[in-house]
Write an enzyme that holds these catalytic residues in place. Structure first.
Site, PDB file in Angstrom:
ATOM      1  N   HIS A 294       5.931 -22.496  47.979  1.00  0.00           N
ATOM      2  CA  HIS A 294       6.767 -21.952  49.055  1.00  0.00           C
ATOM      3  C   HIS A 294       6.337 -22.506  50.419  1.00  0.00           C
ATOM      4  O   HIS A 294       6.628 -21.919  51.454  1.00  0.00           O
ATOM      5  CB  HIS A 294       6.731 -20.421  49.082  1.00  0.00           C
ATOM      6  CG  HIS A 294       6.892 -19.785  47.739  1.00  0.00           C
ATOM      7  ND1 HIS A 294       8.127 -19.523  47.187  1.00  0.00           N
ATOM      8  CD2 HIS A 294       5.975 -19.399  46.819  1.00  0.00           C
ATOM      9  CE1 HIS A 294       7.963 -18.985  45.987  1.00  0.00           C
ATOM     10  NE2 HIS A 294       6.664 -18.907  45.741  1.00  0.00           N
TER      11      HIS A 294
ATOM     12  N   SER B  77       7.732 -43.655  69.133  1.00  0.00           N
ATOM     13  CA  SER B  77       8.764 -43.035  69.963  1.00  0.00           C
ATOM     14  C   SER B  77       8.887 -43.816  71.264  1.00  0.00           C
ATOM     15  O   SER B  77       7.877 -44.250  71.827  1.00  0.00           O
ATOM     16  CB  SER B  77       8.409 -41.566  70.262  1.00  0.00           C
ATOM     17  OG  SER B  77       9.238 -41.040  71.285  1.00  0.00           O
TER      18      SER B  77
END
Length: 484
Positions: free
Chosen positions: A155, A285
């Site tokens: 999970h 970036s």
């Protein structure tokens, strides 16, 4: 400049291997058509039709198209609105002795469908070899990190420990299933053969004056000359488009596998535990100079989604073929089939590049384990204190209280997990203080993970890669260098 003024698919212009891009190129497609026409003429002559040797020689000498022939074919197609007949006329111009017998008795699907089956089978072979190399590279990674403990996640929440190598075997196992599925699809591919306009072979029966045996022999000869063991026993004008479903299904499944692997790597990159390769001059970036974005894994995810979706095209196209054929499959398949193979090719080459340069950060992994392991060790602590004569329920309550106090430090105050320090400071646990270090040793929490890796690689991966075809591919497979 002209090449920059029209749209080109990035699949071929930006990403795909030269081999796969060439396989679906116009040059290779139309050369294959000419080879199919030559095979048909050879077989028809062998069975008694009056085809001169000069015709066959001229066909053999002109299998490759020149730029001038491409221009001629384009003009013919504009005039005739029929690509196959345009190329029949173009071939006849350079092989005039054969002009009257090219495509004799055949329908367009004799060249278009049989060529597609050739491309599909060859493309699947390319993919099998690339996939074997990826499995080999990832297996070496799994072996190297077979025993390195790492925090497991269920999970996407911290769970019991596993190892970096064991996690990689989960990826490899799915790739092995993809290898099996693609190999099955490749080995199942047959040839459309010589079937005529609606699959009845009526035109060939006329050519051979009603001799059914010669028509059957013609089908067999052309199939063998084209490199296939068998032809589909019955077809309509086309081979069944269900074949395309069977081919694209394992490619879509490969896309699902690749997406899962790349997603796991993206999540690990966020945790700074494992990263894909990153060149010294690479820019993550344009604004944030410090960033190391997992752009290769992101590309794998992006293209894998496209690969998974293409299977839907095959399903829908097959379902709407009316009776012996409709042409609404044609334009769709011209896009879907090449794109599926080019996309799968790119996914595998990018995945190989990632696997060949994976960087593992053991200290980061160890730090994260240290943050979570104290909570996971509580059951062991309880068992140990009971062995020393303590009461299980009392020990459980003590640990519960201390665990909540430590969790408050972590969640509310942003501090480190100090559960073990609290256990050391509690006189109740003094009988096991000397054993705490051993109880917190990560290696004691990974179960049989290293042994599972060893057994899996030996009993499942190695036999799969011992296939002679794949063994050669792995041995010859060099490192993948991405241009973008």
């Amino acid at each position: 400049m002209e090449a920059y003024e029209t749209y080109q698919t990035p699949l071929s212009s930006r990403y795909a291997s030269k081999e796969m891009a060439h396989l679906f190129s116009p040059a290779h497609r139309f050369k294959t058509w000419r080879e199919l026409w030559l095979n048909l003429a050879i077989a028809e002559k062998q069975l008694g039709l009056p085809i001169p040797d000069e015709a066959l020689e001229q066909m053999k000498s002109n299998l490759d198209l020149t730029p001038e022939q491409f221009d001629i074919a384009a003009k013919e197609e504009k005039k005739r609105r029929h690509d196959v007949m345009a190329h029949v006329h173009t071939f006849g111009q350079v092989a005039p002795a054969a002009a009257g017998i090219i495509h004799l008795g055949a329908t367009s699907c004799y060249v278009t469908d049989n060529a597609d089956l050739i491309f599909i089978r060859t493309g699947l072979t390319f993919l099998l070899k690339s996939l074997a190399v990826v499995i080999s590279r990832l297996s070496a990674f799994a072996a190297q990190y077979r025993a390195l403990p790492t925090l497991g996640f269920t999970h996407y929440q911290p769970a019991q420990l596993t190892t970096v190598g064991k996690r990689a075997t989960l990826w490899i196992q799915e790739l092995l299933w993809d290898l099996r599925n693609i190999k099955r699809a490749r080995n199942d591919i047959g040839f459309r053969g010589v079937k005529g306009t609606t699959g009845t072979q009526a035109s060939f029966l006329t050519l051979f004056d009603g001799d059914h045996d010669k028509v059957e022999e013609l089908d067999k000869l052309v199939t063998e000359l084209s490199g296939f063991d068998y032809a589909y026993p019955v077809t309509s004008q086309t081979y069944s488009r269900k074949i395309d479903i069977d081919v694209l299904a394992p490619l879509a499944s490969l896309g699902a596998t690749a997406h899962k692997i790349a997603t796991d790597l993206r999540l690990l990159a966020n945790l700074k535990e494992v990263e894909e390769p990153f060149e010294s001059t690479q820019i993550g970036s344009s604004a944030m100079a410090y960033k190391r974005n997992p752009m290769r894994s992101e590309r794998v995810c992006s293209l894998s989604r496209h690969l998974m979706v293409l299977h839907q095209n095959a399903l829908m196209t097959s379902s709407v073929q009316w009776f012996e054929r409709t042409l609404d499959d044609s334009a769709n398949r011209r896009i879907t089939l090449p794109e599926a193979f080019l996309t799968a090719d790119i996914v595998l080459s990018t995945l190989q590049n990632v696997c060949e340069g994976l960087v593992v950060y053991p200290k980061v992994i160890a730090r994260r384990i240290a943050q979570e392991l104290p909570f996971m060790a509580t059951e062991n602590i309880i068992m140990c204190i009971v062995k020393k004569g303590g009461d299980r329920q009392e020990a459980h309550e003590k640990i519960r209280v201390l665990s909540h106090e430590a969790a408050h430090q972590v969640k509310n105050l942003g501090l480190e997990n100090d559960l073990i320090a609290r256990v050391r400071n509690d006189p109740y646990f003094s009988p096991i203080h000397e054993e705490l270090e051993q109880l917190l040793e990560p290696q004691t929490f990974i179960g049989r993970a290293p042994e599972q890796v060893d057994k899996f690689l030996k009993e499942w991966v190695q036999p799969a890669l011992d296939d002679e075809e794949l063994k050669v591919a792995v041995a010859d497979g060099g490192k993948v260098e991405l241009s973008v």
